[in-house]
Design an enzyme around this catalytic site. Structure first.
Site, PDB file in Angstrom:
ATOM      1  CE  LYS A 198      -3.714  -1.926   2.747  1.00 33.32           C
ATOM      2  NZ  LYS A 198      -4.384  -2.622   4.339  1.00 33.32           N
TER       3      LYS A 198
ATOM      4  CG  ASP B  64     -10.403   0.202   4.966  1.00 33.39           C
ATOM      5  OD1 ASP B  64     -10.232  -0.485   4.015  1.00 33.39           O
ATOM      6  OD2 ASP B  64      -9.725  -0.109   5.985  1.00 33.39           O
TER       7      ASP B  64
ATOM      8  CD  GLN C 214      -4.094  -4.223   6.654  1.00 27.92           C
ATOM      9  OE1 GLN C 214      -4.119  -3.228   6.084  1.00 27.92           O
ATOM     10  NE2 GLN C 214      -4.481  -5.834   6.158  1.00 27.92           N
TER      11      GLN C 214
END
Ligand code: GUN
Length: 296
Positions: free
Chosen positions: A55, A122, A99
């Site tokens: 990422k 997200d 995460q």
């Protein structure tokens, strides 16, 4: 097997990242703003470390700023919430990703819902889930289902009236995937481990999305001839020779014989997830600058 049955997510993701980079450059030129993505990793889960490294690299390659926060596996919920508050207040940060999975002393829902919805790249916050479900306001859409939808529209064009079956009912993939397909006017069934005659239900699908996390569960004879199959699974299995291998939730070698189009694993949905994360971060930065969403 004809090659054009294979949906090349790797190539599509590369194209999407290129478009994101152009929009990032345009935002810098117009407003002097560089989109910033903060990624928070708690603990040392090896798979998560790989994701976070990828990422960060791709964020920088798109011209965005990457902020990485690596915290010890013993981090308390209060410490993590305090970091989220700091990132919420930081104007250089347009997207925040914590995460998952998180260590067990931390309530993941409490952390996700502490992120400002506008920075929730997200799309997991209840406000974004609610906006997606109701159509009230612009949501941040979860990255994996967004990537699947892009691949489907690219391959099939209009999805109106198609029978779509989503196998799996997670908040991260199954439920938002079903909602996106519904919004695209497909007729949607959400199937799962308790569904009666799961193979028969899957055989009805013009569009079959497998997101269950079980290696090669969906067999070739579950696929309607000519159907478009999207395989969200990424499962590491051991071959008889004792080597590690990545497989999807679909038995690819069988399914590819029957399907009209299918995503491979690796190289299908996987690369789309990070590309869509970057797209969401660019979108968040455009919104923060008071601009319309960029066309990606
Ligand atoms: N862990 C694995 N995939 C994801 C993802 O897309 N978002 C977050 N936050 N954690 C993940």
């Amino acid at each position: 097997m004809s090659e054009d049955k294979i949906i090349d997510g790797k190539a599509f993701a590369a194209g999407l990242r290129g478009r994101v980079a152009e929009k990032v450059a345009a935002l810098k030129a117009a407003k002097g703003v560089t989109p910033g993505l903060a990624v928070v990793l708690v603990g040392e889960d090896p798979a998560s470390q790989v994701y976070v490294r990828n990422k960060a690299k791709q964020t920088v390659e798109c011209g965005m700023e990457s902020f990485e926060h690596r915290l010890s596996p013993e981090t308390s919920q209060e410490e993590l919430l305090a970091l989220v508050e700091t990132l919420n207040a930081d104007a250089r940060v347009h997207g925040i990703l914590v995460q998952l999975p998180l260590p067990k002393q931390i309530d993941a829902n409490a952390v996700i819902n502490a992120i400002t919805p506008a920075k929730d790249v997200d799309g997991f916050h209840v406000v974004n889930a609610g906006r997606l479900m109701t159509g009230a306001g612009k949501p941040m859409v979860p990255c994996t289902p967004l990537g699947c939808l892009m691949l489907l529209k690219d391959r099939l064009g209009d999805l109106s009236g198609k029978n779509a079956v989503v196998v799996g009912r997670s908040n991260i993939v199954g439920k938002p995937m079903a909602q996106l397909l519904l919004d695209a006017n497909a007729t949607v069934t959400i199937a799962h481990s308790r569904t009666a005659d799961l193979p028969g239900v899957c055989r009805q699908a013009d569009i079959l999305v497998a997101a269950v996390g079980r290696p090669e569960m969906v067999k070739g004879d579950w696929v309607k001839p000519g159907a478009t199959v999207i395989d969200v699974g990424i499962n590491r299995i051991e071959t008889p020779e004792g080597k590690g291998k990545l497989v999807g939730d679909v038995a690819f070698e069988e399914a590819v014989q029957v399907a009209g189009a299918i995503t491979p694993v690796p190289g299908g949905v996987g690369p789309m997830t990070i590309a869509c994360l970057l797209a969401n971060c660019a979108t968040a930065a455009y919104r923060a600058a008071g601009l319309e969403d960029p066309e990606l």
